[in-house]
Scaffold this motif. Structure first.
Motif, PDB file in Angstrom:
ATOM      1  N   ASP A  90     -11.342  39.857  26.774  1.00 55.35           N
ATOM      2  CA  ASP A  90     -11.663  40.945  25.858  1.00 55.35           C
ATOM      3  C   ASP A  90     -10.793  42.131  26.254  1.00 55.35           C
ATOM      4  O   ASP A  90     -10.992  42.738  27.301  1.00 55.35           O
ATOM      5  N   GLY A  91      -9.811  42.424  25.413  1.00 60.84           N
ATOM      6  CA  GLY A  91      -8.798  43.416  25.748  1.00 60.84           C
ATOM      7  C   GLY A  91      -7.453  42.753  25.946  1.00 60.84           C
ATOM      8  O   GLY A  91      -6.671  43.141  26.814  1.00 60.84           O
ATOM      9  N   THR A  92      -7.170  41.748  25.113  1.00 62.87           N
ATOM     10  CA  THR A  92      -5.919  41.004  25.267  1.00 62.87           C
ATOM     11  C   THR A  92      -4.693  41.892  25.067  1.00 62.87           C
ATOM     12  O   THR A  92      -3.663  41.699  25.721  1.00 62.87           O
ATOM     13  N   THR A  93      -4.789  42.887  24.180  1.00 58.95           N
ATOM     14  CA  THR A  93      -3.648  43.795  23.993  1.00 58.95           C
ATOM     15  C   THR A  93      -3.297  44.487  25.301  1.00 58.95           C
ATOM     16  O   THR A  93      -2.118  44.582  25.681  1.00 58.95           O
ATOM     17  N   ASN A  94      -4.304  44.987  26.016  1.00 59.50           N
ATOM     18  CA  ASN A  94      -4.064  45.585  27.331  1.00 59.50           C
ATOM     19  C   ASN A  94      -3.467  44.563  28.291  1.00 59.50           C
ATOM     20  O   ASN A  94      -2.509  44.851  29.016  1.00 59.50           O
ATOM     21  N   PHE A  95      -4.048  43.379  28.305  1.00 57.72           N
ATOM     22  CA  PHE A  95      -3.612  42.311  29.203  1.00 57.72           C
ATOM     23  C   PHE A  95      -2.138  41.969  28.971  1.00 57.72           C
ATOM     24  O   PHE A  95      -1.351  41.853  29.916  1.00 57.72           O
ATOM     25  N   VAL A  96      -1.745  41.837  27.706  1.00 55.31           N
ATOM     26  CA  VAL A  96      -0.368  41.489  27.368  1.00 55.31           C
ATOM     27  C   VAL A  96       0.611  42.556  27.854  1.00 55.31           C
ATOM     28  O   VAL A  96       1.712  42.248  28.332  1.00 55.31           O
ATOM     29  N   HIS A  97       0.194  43.819  27.779  1.00 60.40           N
ATOM     30  CA  HIS A  97       1.093  44.918  28.119  1.00 60.40           C
ATOM     31  C   HIS A  97       0.924  45.422  29.547  1.00 60.40           C
ATOM     32  O   HIS A  97       1.521  46.437  29.935  1.00 60.40           O
ATOM     33  N   MET A 186     -10.697  52.580  25.642  1.00 59.24           N
ATOM     34  CA  MET A 186     -10.063  51.815  26.714  1.00 59.24           C
ATOM     35  C   MET A 186      -9.562  50.436  26.274  1.00 59.24           C
ATOM     36  O   MET A 186      -8.613  49.914  26.830  1.00 59.24           O
ATOM     37  N   GLY A 187     -10.246  49.796  25.310  1.00 59.07           N
ATOM     38  CA  GLY A 187      -9.712  48.544  24.802  1.00 59.07           C
ATOM     39  C   GLY A 187     -10.537  47.296  25.043  1.00 59.07           C
ATOM     40  O   GLY A 187     -10.082  46.197  24.738  1.00 59.07           O
ATOM     41  N   SER A 188     -11.758  47.432  25.592  1.00 59.10           N
ATOM     42  CA  SER A 188     -12.627  46.264  25.784  1.00 59.10           C
ATOM     43  C   SER A 188     -14.056  46.668  25.469  1.00 59.10           C
ATOM     44  O   SER A 188     -14.672  47.439  26.208  1.00 59.10           O
ATOM     45  N   CYS A 189     -14.606  46.137  24.378  1.00 57.00           N
ATOM     46  CA  CYS A 189     -15.989  46.449  23.997  1.00 57.00           C
ATOM     47  C   CYS A 189     -16.964  46.006  25.078  1.00 57.00           C
ATOM     48  O   CYS A 189     -17.912  46.736  25.408  1.00 57.00           O
TER      49      CYS A 189
END
Length: 271
Positions: A90-97, A186-189
């Motif tokens: 949960d927060g794959t966009t953050n993880f990718v970047h 932050m990017g993760s519910c």
């Protein structure tokens, strides 16, 4: 309760495995793919974590159903009294970047609702967890929500609805600032909700529509940590399907008031 504790401990083990995979991974945007739009990322690590989670649940509890973000209800029993909802990252966009706010989320439901929940924060190497009626924990140590009596000096976490503002979002953010509170996106519910339950934020307001794998585990951790959890009506029960607030009791009415009073606005960039 003993059966729920067993399920909780099993979920924690799965969370630690997922967290180890995330911590050891170094994804790059070129290695990832997108799903429904260019803001909806998926990586091979999301898929691998979900496959492992499904495999372990099927091995240990073959009668249990599994519904996940990447594979839906694939290869899951059509009936069963217990269902797991998994978001592998949960927060794959953050993880990718390469940003740290990403988590593994797993919630287990029985006939009475969400029963166990875990949210693993790979960046902090922590597992936040809860059992219905049994409290919330950080790495097995009891945790509680904060004791703030309002937003002043505190943090309200929120998230975009997809990649768009939710109706009234900018009004709420402006009002929080006027009350000397801070807002963070932050990017993760899952991690936002769980953070309230363990004392790291005054509230988490998520007025968009979310899947159970996004919010169920975090909502349970928040409630078991002593936080108020409700939809816009303020009724504290279950996991709301259309917008959710988790807040320390002393700030819940204030945040609900801001949410209810916010004027809907057109989404930025919406066509």
């Amino acid at each position: 309760m003993s059966n729920l504790q067993e399920l909780h401990d099993f979920a924690v083990d799965l969370a630690r495995t997922a967290m180890a995979t995330m911590a050891a991974s170094k994804p790059q945007p070129d290695d990832a793919a997108t799903k429904k739009d260019l803001a909806d990322w998926v990586t091979p690590f999301d898929q691998a974590i979900e496959r492992h989670t499904r495999s372990e649940i099927a091995r240990r509890y073959p009668q249990h159903r599994v519904i996940g973000e990447e594979y839906g209800a694939a290869d899951s029993p059509s009936t069963g009294t217990f269902t797991w909802y998994v978001d592998p990252i949960d927060g794959t966009t953050n993880f990718v970047h390469g940003l740290p706010w990403a988590s593994f989320s797993l919630a287990g439901y029985d006939e009475h609702g969400v029963a166990v929940g875990v949210v693993a924060d790979a960046a902090r190497a922590e597992v936040l967890s809860a059992v219905r009626g049994g409290g919330a924990w950080i790495d097995g140590e009891p945790a509680r929500c904060g004791s703030a009596t309002g937003l002043a000096g505190g943090i309200l976490l929120t998230e975009w609805s997809g990649n768009q503002p939710w109706p009234g979002m900018f009004d709420v953010l402006t009002q929080v600032a006027a009350r000397f509170g801070a807002t963070r996106i932050m990017g993760s519910c899952a991690l936002a909700l769980a953070s309230v339950g363990v004392g790291r934020a005054a509230g988490a307001l998520l007025p968009g529509r979310y899947n159970l794998w996004d919010v169920a585990a975090g909502a349970l951790i928040a409630r078991e940590g002593g936080a108020h959890v409700s939809a816009k009506d303020g009724v504290d029960e279950g996991v709301p399907a259309d917008g959710i607030l988790a807040a320390v009791p002393g700030a819940a009415d204030e945040i609900l008031g801001l949410w209810r009073a916010a004027a809907p606005a057109a989404a930025v960039g919406a066509s």
